[in-house]
Every structure is written in structure tokens, then in C-alpha cells.
Design a protein around this motif. Structure first.
Motif, PDB file in Angstrom:
ATOM      1  N   LEU A  90       3.839 -12.210  -5.566  1.00 52.23           N
ATOM      2  CA  LEU A  90       2.869 -11.754  -4.560  1.00 52.23           C
ATOM      3  C   LEU A  90       2.717 -10.236  -4.592  1.00 52.23           C
ATOM      4  CD1 LEU A  90       0.973 -12.169  -2.180  1.00 52.23           C
ATOM      5  CD2 LEU A  90       2.982 -12.363  -0.682  1.00 52.23           C
ATOM      6  N   GLY A 125       0.691  -9.443  -7.492  1.00 51.75           N
ATOM      7  CA  GLY A 125      -0.694  -9.815  -7.186  1.00 51.75           C
ATOM      8  C   GLY A 125      -1.380  -8.802  -6.280  1.00 51.75           C
ATOM      9  N   LEU A 126      -0.683  -8.330  -5.270  1.00 52.21           N
ATOM     10  CA  LEU A 126      -1.258  -7.333  -4.351  1.00 52.21           C
ATOM     11  C   LEU A 126      -1.582  -6.039  -5.093  1.00 52.21           C
ATOM     12  CD1 LEU A 126       1.024  -7.963  -1.244  1.00 52.21           C
ATOM     13  CD2 LEU A 126      -1.473  -8.157  -1.250  1.00 52.21           C
ATOM     14  N   LYS A 164      -3.957  -2.998  -4.085  1.00 48.75           N
ATOM     15  CA  LYS A 164      -3.180  -2.635  -2.899  1.00 48.75           C
ATOM     16  C   LYS A 164      -1.904  -1.911  -3.335  1.00 48.75           C
ATOM     17  CE  LYS A 164      -5.998  -5.095  -0.306  1.00 48.75           C
ATOM     18  NZ  LYS A 164      -7.005  -4.446   0.570  1.00 48.75           N
ATOM     19  N   TYR A 217       1.832  -2.415   1.955  1.00 48.66           N
ATOM     20  CA  TYR A 217       2.267  -3.800   2.172  1.00 48.66           C
ATOM     21  C   TYR A 217       3.679  -3.952   1.613  1.00 48.66           C
ATOM     22  CZ  TYR A 217      -2.733  -4.546   2.810  1.00 48.66           C
ATOM     23  OH  TYR A 217      -4.022  -4.451   3.250  1.00 48.66           O
ATOM     24  N   CYS A 255      -0.469 -21.378  -6.598  1.00 50.25           N
ATOM     25  CA  CYS A 255      -0.054 -20.132  -7.238  1.00 50.25           C
ATOM     26  C   CYS A 255       0.571 -20.440  -8.595  1.00 50.25           C
ATOM     27  CB  CYS A 255       0.965 -19.404  -6.356  1.00 50.25           C
ATOM     28  SG  CYS A 255       0.350 -19.057  -4.689  1.00 50.25           S
ATOM     29  N   HIS A 266       1.982 -17.927 -10.662  1.00 46.99           N
ATOM     30  CA  HIS A 266       2.606 -16.663 -11.062  1.00 46.99           C
ATOM     31  C   HIS A 266       3.758 -16.865 -12.035  1.00 46.99           C
ATOM     32  CE1 HIS A 266       4.184 -18.333  -7.352  1.00 46.99           C
ATOM     33  NE2 HIS A 266       5.375 -17.908  -7.726  1.00 46.99           N
ATOM     34  N   SER A 307       0.845 -11.878 -12.283  1.00 46.69           N
ATOM     35  CA  SER A 307      -0.038 -11.515 -11.164  1.00 46.69           C
ATOM     36  C   SER A 307      -1.401 -12.203 -11.242  1.00 46.69           C
ATOM     37  CB  SER A 307      -0.239  -9.998 -11.126  1.00 46.69           C
ATOM     38  OG  SER A 307      -0.864  -9.539 -12.309  1.00 46.69           O
ATOM     39  N   GLU A 337      -3.586 -14.127  -7.627  1.00 55.67           N
ATOM     40  CA  GLU A 337      -4.586 -13.236  -7.026  1.00 55.67           C
ATOM     41  C   GLU A 337      -5.149 -13.791  -5.717  1.00 55.67           C
ATOM     42  OE1 GLU A 337      -7.722 -11.031  -9.015  1.00 55.67           O
ATOM     43  OE2 GLU A 337      -6.817 -11.568 -10.942  1.00 55.67           O
ATOM     44  N   ALA A 352      -2.817 -13.301  -2.923  1.00 57.77           N
ATOM     45  CA  ALA A 352      -2.739 -11.873  -2.589  1.00 57.77           C
ATOM     46  C   ALA A 352      -3.899 -11.452  -1.687  1.00 57.77           C
ATOM     47  CB  ALA A 352      -2.715 -11.036  -3.868  1.00 57.77           C
ATOM     48  N   HIS A 353      -5.126 -11.876  -2.042  1.00 57.54           N
ATOM     49  CA  HIS A 353      -6.297 -11.558  -1.210  1.00 57.54           C
ATOM     50  C   HIS A 353      -6.135 -12.119   0.205  1.00 57.54           C
ATOM     51  CE1 HIS A 353      -9.079  -9.548  -3.903  1.00 57.54           C
ATOM     52  NE2 HIS A 353      -8.834 -10.440  -4.856  1.00 57.54           N
ATOM     53  N   ALA A 381      -3.326 -10.335   2.270  1.00 54.40           N
ATOM     54  CA  ALA A 381      -3.765  -9.007   2.727  1.00 54.40           C
ATOM     55  C   ALA A 381      -4.724  -9.136   3.906  1.00 54.40           C
ATOM     56  CB  ALA A 381      -4.419  -8.250   1.574  1.00 54.40           C
TER      57      ALA A 381
END
Length: 559
Positions: free
Chosen positions: A81, A84-85, A90, A297, A409, A411, A416, A420, A423-424, A427
Motif C-alpha cells: 500500500l 502504491g501510494l 502521494k 500518509y 490487490c 501487490h 505497486s 493502485e 491506494a486511491h 487516500a
């Protein structure tokens, strides 16, 4: 993906950046990093002090359903995560615990994520790392030695040898050390007495290091440790033995967070490691609070299922450190949900939507529990290649009926790029302002009522039982001024109940508290239930049998 590679092979092939470059991403000057080789460093106390007054980022908790032999991948998802962020632009970093040597050589064989979502250097993190656990073990045993030494030289504090509560510690699973008699061999060796060892990750010194705000707070908490009682039942503290100063000296460097990186070169703090079923299962407060000053984050995890992990994270760590989590991710796998629905491990590769739907009750219970704390939830389905479309659709449908999203997920396989979407959504959830965090119970509730509140609201138990000796002990501690402390319930990770074989979402079971311990320095009461041991044993075929150096000098067998 080509040929299958083990976690350690993937980690070894990673292109790591010098740790100074990782620090620079966070704005940490080179001179404020204490390097341990090229790929790990401690962050100086001076730099951490300089961050005071900075605004804080959003805190995101990753937790999970009850673990099964099928695997959930909580740490992998936590690390993925963060990658991914960062991939979606981010500024994010990860805060996780250091693995214990006990489970590393026992069942787990390592715990630094997996696949293409790991923290590195994987071998170092899983083994001696920067020596934090050795320092904690040494500080713990220094206090034990000073207790026995004080008694040997005349016992000026009038410690009742029958009521010494401070045991010894070692970071290894060794059932032979659980209960023993020490000081045998004659007058020169002291007064024989019953004693024993706990694993280092169950030590109160570990919990103290992970909850202390700074070195001054660390020393105060170490001084507050109760080592035993006099004949009149009054407590004897570590500070009475003048042990707190020397213990702090041993822990001076261990207090500084360890900076490493993910496979995708994103910053990670790996610091502290209390067990989650025995202790409070979270990385250090100092690492988390430092990260919140450095990133927008911060993704952290708490050990095992949310009945242990999230509850202790919220009721102990967040309460003590005044943290306000913005969102929570609950990790589940199709395989583990099927196991919760009654499928045997050897049959998990066969599609079974009906069993999956039954097992989803476990996930639903965890979603409801986390929401009790006022924290919004999203579900991460950690993808396995054996998952079928119908099974994934069934999980998504179930979670949508709970008013939440479930996102697949990938991952582990894709890094990453495979996370994604989560992650979106995380956030967005963290930024939405939906969170209204509150602990499960107020400080003013009695200790037994706190235990009963967790058992009824989180475990869905019908009753809590405890011997009169346990209830009397809680009453004594309340009279001594410890009634305001939170409770840390030591319970099996495999079930909401105290019976590890009871999967799914059992209700109406009985929780028996067989022992209570006061961790006055850490600031919580430990209530031990079921068959939980504070010194685990190795399994019949420990991972240690498969860990070795190959002819090239590389470590093999760490998963």
C-alpha cells in the motif's frame, strides 16, 4: 512473471539505494542518520526533537481477519500500500514491527512482507538487524540480575522472595525455560527460588520502549516497573533497586527508529516488536509519531486479526500516544475465508462459494468491530492465483452489503502496480474526514469491566469468568491507583474465542481469565486467557531446520 522466486530471492535481487538517499526523501540530513552499513540507519534523537510543532500526516491502520494456515498477507499489504501510494504521487511511508527470532526460526521463517512487496534488507531485518532486541533482552535481564543480587546482599528492601514477579527474557521459542528453579548450587549462588523466562517480545521492557515518547519518558517508565512485593504486599519498583538509569543506557540507541526501504525504494521505519497475542502488537510510538511529521500518509500494521490487533492499537497505543487514525484496511484472502467457512487446507484450491460466504462472517465481524472505534474501513482482498472470479465476486458482494468496498490487490505479484486502486481509495477515505476515533471504553471503568467490555463487544463472548484470586488482584491494583489503565488481553489469534479451533464468527462463548499481570511501566494490565504462553515453543518441524548458508555464503530458507 516467469519462474517462481522465493521472497528472499526477490529481496536479494532488489536494487537498493544508499540509506542516505532514502533519508533525503524525508528531508533527513545525512548527519542526522546513524548508518548501520549501506542500507539501514537509525534516526537521531536530535532530529526527532527538531520536528516538534510540524503538522502531522494521516495515519492508516492495516489489520486483518483471524489468521489461518492459508495465509492473509497483512505485512505484504501494508508495504504494498505504501508503494502504491507513492506510485500515485502521494508522500507515504510505512511503519512496521521488527520480527522476533522466535517465530522466525519457529513457524514463520521471516516477516518482512513477501513477493514484490517487502522491506529490505530482508535477511538483516529478520535476524539481528540493528541489535534492538538484544538491547531489550540485556536491559530486561540486568534488572533480573539486580533483583537477585539485592536479595543476596542482605535484601534491604525486604523483598518477599516468594512474590518476585520479574522473570527473565530471551528472544527465542524455548519451552524448557518457561518454569524453572534458579540459584541452585549452594550459598555462593544466592537463595533458590522458582523463576522462568518469557520471550523478549513479551517483555514489559519491549512494551515500554514501544510506548515511550523519548528517553526521559523511557527512564520514568522503566523506574515504574514492579519487580515484586514485600511481605505486606507493597510493590517494589525498579527505581528502588536503582536499575532504571543503567537500563536506559542499554536502550539509548534502541530507542531510535530504524530507517530502511521497500523494494521500490520508499522509506520504512521498522522499530520495536511486541507480540500481538501476548502484548500490544504495534511498532513504536516514537517511529509512528516521527513518520507522521515526515510523510503525508503513514501506513502501519498491528499484529494478527483485528480482534487483537486493531483493539490494542486503538485502546492502548492510540489512547496513550493521542493518535487519531484516519482509516483502516482489513486484509482478507479468499483462501482464509474459505477456511473460516469450514474448508480443509488441502481443499482450498477448489472453488467453494458456499463455504466462502459462510467464512465471510469472520470478515463482517471485524468490519463492524473496527467501525465501533469510529474509523472508516476498506477491505483489501489479497489475491492468490487459485482465486476464481465467482469467489472474488462473492466477497465483493458481501462487503458491499456492509456499506464498504472490497478491492482486489495483486501487490505480491506486481508490486505497486497491483495495488493502485486500493491506494486511491485509501487516500480518499483518509482525506474524507469521516474518522471520529474514540476508544472502546473510558479510563474510569473498572479493570474487570474493561475486560468484560472487550470480551462482549469485540469477541462477542457471553461471559467472562475469573477465579477469586484474579478478581481480588484487580481490586488491589485499583486500590493502589492503577484502575485507570487499559487492558491488554492475551488471547489466541486464531479465533474470536479463546478456543483456536473455533473459526468463523462464534457467539456466546466464555472467556476465562486465568492470570493477570500488572505492567506498571508500560501502563496496562495484561489479562491472560486460554492456553496462551508468554514463552512459546517450537513446532515439531521448525523453520530453523531449513535455514542455512549455501555454498556462495547466502542465507537460504528465510521465506
Amino acid at each position: 512473471m516467469g519462474e517462481f522466486k522465493s521472497d528472499i530471492e526477490i529481496a536479494r535481487a532488489a536494487t537498493k539505494k544508499p540509506i542516505q538517499e532514502i533519508g533525503a526523501k524525508l528531508g533527513i540530513p545525512v548527519e542526522q542518520l546513524v548508518p548501520y552499513g549501506h542500507d539501514k540507519a537509525k534516526v537521531s534523537a536530535e532530529f526527532i526533537r527538531s520536528l516538534e510543532g510540524r503538522p502531522e500526516g494521516k495515519l492508516i491502520l492495516v489489520t486483518a481477519i483471524n489468521p489461518t494456515p492459508a495465509g492473509e498477507g497483512k505485512t505484504t499489504t501494508t508495504v504494498g500500500l505504501v508503494d502504491g501510494l507513492n506510485r500515485i504521487g502521494k508522500k507515504a511511508m510505512v511503519c512496521i514491527r521488527e520480527p522476533s527470532l522466535g517465530p522466525c526460526f519457529g513457524v514463520k521463517g521471516g516477516a518482512a512482507g513477501g513477493g514484490h512487496a517487502q522491506v529490505v534488507p530482508m535477511e538483516d531485518i529478520n535476524l539481528h538487524f540493528t541489535g534492538d532486541f538484544h538491547a531489550i533482552t540485556s536491559a530486561h535481564n540486568l534488572l533480573a540480575a539486580m533483583v537477585d543480587n539485592h536479595i543476596y546482599w542482605g535484601n534491604a528492601l525486604d523483598i518477599d522472595v516468594r512474590r518476585i514477579t520479574w522473570r527473565r527474557a530471551m528472544d527465542m521459542n524455548d519451552r524448557a525455560l518457561r518454569q524453572m528453579v534458579g540459584s541452585l548450587g549452594g550459598v555462593a549462588n544466592g537463595f533458590p527460588r522458582e523463576c522462568g523466562f518469557d520471550i523478549t517480545v513479551a517483555s514489559e521492557v519491549m512494551a515500554i520502549l514501544c510506548l515511550a515518547a523519548d528517553l526521559a519518558d523511557l527512564e520514568r517508565r522503566l523506574g515504574d516497573i514492579i519487580v515484586g512485593y514485600r511481605r505486606d504486599k507493597s510493590p517494589v519498583f525498579a527505581r528502588d533497586l536503582k536499575a532504571d538509569g543503567a537500563m536506559t543506557v542499554l536502550l539509548k540507541d534502541a530507542m531510535q527508529p530504524n530507517l530502511v526501504q521497500t523494494l521500490e525504494n520508499n522509506p520504512a521505519f521498522v522499530h520495536g516488536g511486541p507480540f500481538a497475542n501476548i502484548a500490544h502488537g504495534c511498532n513504536s510510538v516514537i517511529a509512528t509519531k516521527t513518520a507522521l511529521k515526515l510523510a503525508d500518509y503513514v501506513v502501519t500494521e498491528a499484529g494478527f486479526g483485528a480482534d487483537l490487533a486493531a483493539e490494542k492499537f486503538f485502546d492502548i497505543k492510540c489512547r496513550k500516544a493521542v493518535l487519531k487514525p484516519a482509516a483502516a484496511v482489513i486484509v482478507a484472502t479468499v483462501r482464509a475465508l474459505k477456511m473460516n467457512g469450514g474448508v480443509k487446507k488441502e481443499d482450498l484450491g477448489i472453488e467453494n462459494v458456499e463455504a466462502l460466504r459462510r467464512g465471510c462472517a469472520n470478515l463482517g465481524r471485524h468490519v463492524a468491530n473496527v467501525r465501533r472505534f469510529g474509523v472508516p474501513v476498506i477491505v483489501a482482498i489479497n489475491h492468490f492465483t487459485s482465486d476464481t472470479e465467482a469467489e472474488v465476486a462473492a466477497v465483493k458482494e458481501y462487503v458491499s452489503r456492509l456499506g464498504a468496498d472490497a478491492i482486489v490487490c495483486r501487490h505480491w505479484a506486481d508490486g505497486s502496480a497491483g495495488i493502485e486502486e486500493l491506494a486511491h481509495r485509501v487516500a480518499e477515505l483518509a482525506d474524507s474526514g469521516q474518522a471520529a476515533f474514540k476508544p472502546l471504553y473510558p479510563d474510569a471503568l473498572s479493570l474487570m469491566e474493561k475486560i468484560e467490555t472487550v470480551a462482549s463487544k469485540i469477541y462477542h463472548a457471553a461471559e467472562v469468568t475469573a477465579a477469586k484470586t484474579v478478581r481480588d488482584q484487580l481490586a488491589v491494583w485499583e486500590a493502589q491507583g492503577y484502575g485507570h489503565l487499559p487492558v491488554c488481553i492475551a488471547k489466541t489469534q486464531y479465533s474470536f474465542s479463546t478456543d483456536p479451533a473455533l473459526r468463523g464468527a462464534p457467539e456466546g462463548h466464555v472467556v476465562n481469565v486465568r492470570e493477570v499481570r500488572l505492567s506498571a511501566g508500560a501502563g496496562f494490565i495484561v489479562a491472560i486467557t486460554g492456553e496462551i504462553m508468554t514463552m512459546p515453543g517450537l513446532p515439531s518441524s521448525p523453520a530453523a531446520e531449513r535455514i542455512a548458508l549455501n555454498p556462495e555464503g547466502f542465507i537460504e530458507g528465510l521465506f
